[in-house]
Design an enzyme around this catalytic site. Structure first.
Site, mmCIF file in Angstrom:
data_model
loop_
_atom_site.group_PDB
_atom_site.id
_atom_site.type_symbol
_atom_site.label_atom_id
_atom_site.label_comp_id
_atom_site.label_asym_id
_atom_site.label_seq_id
_atom_site.Cartn_x
_atom_site.Cartn_y
_atom_site.Cartn_z
ATOM 1 N N ASN A 153 0.864 -1.186 0.000
ATOM 2 C CA ASN A 153 0.000 0.000 0.000
ATOM 3 C C ASN A 153 0.897 1.231 0.000
ATOM 4 O O ASN A 153 1.496 1.568 1.024
ATOM 5 C CB ASN A 153 -0.875 -0.043 1.271
ATOM 6 C CG ASN A 153 -1.700 1.211 1.454
ATOM 7 O OD1 ASN A 153 -1.814 2.034 0.545
ATOM 8 N ND2 ASN A 153 -2.288 1.362 2.632
ATOM 9 N N TRP A 154 0.966 1.895 -1.142
ATOM 10 C CA TRP A 154 1.852 3.059 -1.251
ATOM 11 C C TRP A 154 1.259 4.299 -0.607
ATOM 12 O O TRP A 154 1.935 5.311 -0.475
ATOM 13 C CB TRP A 154 2.167 3.339 -2.731
ATOM 14 C CG TRP A 154 3.234 2.459 -3.289
ATOM 15 C CD1 TRP A 154 3.702 1.287 -2.759
ATOM 16 C CD2 TRP A 154 3.990 2.684 -4.490
ATOM 17 N NE1 TRP A 154 4.703 0.760 -3.549
ATOM 18 C CE2 TRP A 154 4.892 1.599 -4.624
ATOM 19 C CE3 TRP A 154 3.986 3.665 -5.467
ATOM 20 C CZ2 TRP A 154 5.786 1.496 -5.693
ATOM 21 C CZ3 TRP A 154 4.875 3.559 -6.532
ATOM 22 C CH2 TRP A 154 5.770 2.492 -6.637
ATOM 23 N N LYS A 155 -0.017 4.248 -0.256
ATOM 24 C CA LYS A 155 -0.692 5.420 0.323
ATOM 25 C C LYS A 155 -0.479 6.641 -0.591
ATOM 26 O O LYS A 155 -0.469 6.476 -1.800
ATOM 27 C CB LYS A 155 -0.199 5.670 1.758
ATOM 28 C CG LYS A 155 -0.250 4.383 2.595
ATOM 29 C CD LYS A 155 -0.001 4.595 4.057
ATOM 30 C CE LYS A 155 -0.092 3.257 4.775
ATOM 31 N NZ LYS A 155 0.015 3.391 6.209
ATOM 32 N N SER A 163 3.545 -2.113 10.299
ATOM 33 C CA SER A 163 4.990 -2.165 10.553
ATOM 34 C C SER A 163 5.624 -3.510 10.201
ATOM 35 O O SER A 163 6.550 -3.967 10.889
ATOM 36 C CB SER A 163 5.301 -1.785 12.006
ATOM 37 O OG SER A 163 4.967 -0.425 12.238
ATOM 38 N N HIS A 219 -9.445 1.059 4.834
ATOM 39 C CA HIS A 219 -8.183 1.273 5.557
ATOM 40 C C HIS A 219 -8.434 2.241 6.708
ATOM 41 O O HIS A 219 -9.239 3.170 6.589
ATOM 42 C CB HIS A 219 -7.123 1.824 4.607
ATOM 43 C CG HIS A 219 -5.761 1.838 5.222
ATOM 44 N ND1 HIS A 219 -5.380 2.801 6.119
ATOM 45 C CD2 HIS A 219 -4.713 0.987 5.110
ATOM 46 C CE1 HIS A 219 -4.137 2.548 6.521
ATOM 47 N NE2 HIS A 219 -3.710 1.451 5.927
ATOM 48 N N GLU A 239 -6.870 4.669 7.761
ATOM 49 C CA GLU A 239 -6.659 6.088 7.430
ATOM 50 C C GLU A 239 -7.873 6.663 6.710
ATOM 51 O O GLU A 239 -8.209 7.833 6.868
ATOM 52 C CB GLU A 239 -5.367 6.239 6.603
ATOM 53 C CG GLU A 239 -4.141 6.037 7.490
ATOM 54 C CD GLU A 239 -2.925 5.468 6.791
ATOM 55 O OE1 GLU A 239 -2.871 5.476 5.550
ATOM 56 O OE2 GLU A 239 -2.029 4.992 7.507
ATOM 57 N N GLU A 259 -5.231 -4.947 10.674
ATOM 58 C CA GLU A 259 -4.211 -3.923 10.861
ATOM 59 C C GLU A 259 -4.482 -3.136 12.141
ATOM 60 O O GLU A 259 -5.318 -2.212 12.132
ATOM 61 C CB GLU A 259 -4.208 -2.948 9.678
ATOM 62 C CG GLU A 259 -3.899 -3.585 8.345
ATOM 63 C CD GLU A 259 -3.346 -2.552 7.367
ATOM 64 O OE1 GLU A 259 -2.229 -2.744 6.895
ATOM 65 O OE2 GLU A 259 -4.020 -1.545 7.126
ATOM 66 N N GLY A 316 2.751 2.260 10.730
ATOM 67 C CA GLY A 316 3.739 3.331 10.583
ATOM 68 C C GLY A 316 4.465 3.693 11.860
ATOM 69 O O GLY A 316 5.126 4.728 11.915
ATOM 70 N N GLY A 324 2.909 -1.150 4.192
ATOM 71 C CA GLY A 324 2.931 0.249 3.801
ATOM 72 C C GLY A 324 4.341 0.699 3.464
ATOM 73 O O GLY A 324 4.849 0.467 2.368
ATOM 74 N N GLY A 325 5.002 1.315 4.433
ATOM 75 C CA GLY A 325 6.326 1.910 4.210
ATOM 76 C C GLY A 325 7.326 0.993 3.528
ATOM 77 O O GLY A 325 8.063 1.418 2.627
HETATM 78 P P1 PGA Z 1 3.003 0.290 7.504
HETATM 79 O O1 PGA Z 1 1.518 0.496 6.925
HETATM 80 O O2 PGA Z 1 3.519 -1.018 6.931
HETATM 81 O O3 PGA Z 1 3.780 1.470 7.017
HETATM 82 O O4 PGA Z 1 2.886 0.224 8.990
HETATM 83 C C1 PGA Z 1 0.640 -0.586 6.750
HETATM 84 C C2 PGA Z 1 -0.685 -0.117 6.231
HETATM 85 O O5 PGA Z 1 -1.164 0.943 6.652
HETATM 86 O O6 PGA Z 1 -1.288 -0.777 5.363
#
Ligand code: PGA
Length: 246
Positions: A9-11, A206, A91, A93, A161, A167, A227-228
């Site tokens: 997930n590149w957000k 994470s 998600h 967010e 999640e 993050g 994500g990251g």
């Molecule tokens: P993260 O994000 O791996 O940067 O913690 C995961 C996500 O929000 O899907």
């Protein structure tokens, strides 16, 4: 047998230059499925770059309606036309920034399914909820409310999640991951029978090359939503490799 899945997930990150790295990701002939979800404006370019590679493309959100006066939103069919095979819905967010409810997330998952996309439905607790008395009950409620009645193993992936792990570099204990994923599996089987047994359940929050192998040891962890660490092939490839070896 559930096919393992590594989803990135590149957000709201990514440039056309970063897309070149995508096609270098690999997982062998029968290895895990790999999906990258870049921001919407990069979707068609990402689909071009990954054509003929192991990497599939996904969206990060879709609208529940097929078309209409919804400025800034994207219909599931549009993602499909752009080359996506899946879409993330619900998600945390999106739930936080756009006040999305379980019912809205469920409607988005239904739209994804109608468009022929796999819905990656995200659920997960806040830190306060993790420390409270009914954490598993809250997650079970999100699962129930966000998943369509028509969900099958082909149309639906669940991503657990914990919000406090996204993050932050913090991850739940293995006991917490196992307990939560086992609960999700049991609930899916109760509701969907054999389809529930076959549905993939991802862990997200994470996930890094250093902790992936341990997380993938859990029986009901079928992969990760990353994500990251999905932004660079040098971080994401070791996670895919750890999943392939699990
Ligand atoms: P993260 O994000 O791996 O940067 O913690 C995961 C996500 O929000 O899907």
């Amino acid at each position: 047998m559930r096919r393992k899945l590594a989803a990135g997930n590149w957000k709201m990150n990514g440039t056309p230059e970063m897309l070149a790295e995508l096609s270098t990701l690999s997982s062998g002939d029968s290895g895990p499925q790999i999906i990258i979800c870049p921001p919407a404006p990069l979707l068609t370019r990402a689909a071009d770059v990954t054509l003929g590679s192991r990497v599939e493309i996904g969206g990060q959100d879709c609208h529940a309606n097929a078309s209409g006066a919804h400025t800034g939103d994207i219909a599931a069919t549009m993602l499909k036309d752009a080359g996506a095979t899946s879409v993330i819905v619900g998600h945390s967010e999106r739930r936080a920034d756009h006040a999305e409810t379980d019912a809205q997330v469920r409607a988005k998952a239904e739209a994804a399914c109608r468009a022929g996309l796999t819905a990656i439905i995200c659920i997960g607790e806040s830190e306060e909820e993790r420390l409270g008395p009914d954490c598993l009950g809250i997650i079970a409620g999100q699962l129930d409310g966000s998943t369509p009645d028509t969900a099958t193993a082909d149309t639906t992936v669940i991503a657990y999640e914990p919000i406090w792990a996204i993050g932050t570099g913090r991850v739940p204990t293995m006991e917490q991951i196992i307990e939560t994923h086992d609960m999700i599996r049991a609930n899916l089987i109760t509701r969907f029978g054999d389809q529930g047994a076959q549905m993939r359940i991802l862990y997200g929050g994470s996930v890094k090359p250093a902790n992936a192998a341990d997380i993938f040891k859990a029986e009901n962890v079928d992969g990760a939503l990353v994500g990251g660490a999905s932004l660079k092939a040098s971080d994401f490839q070791p996670i895919i490799d750890a999943l392939a070896a699990s």
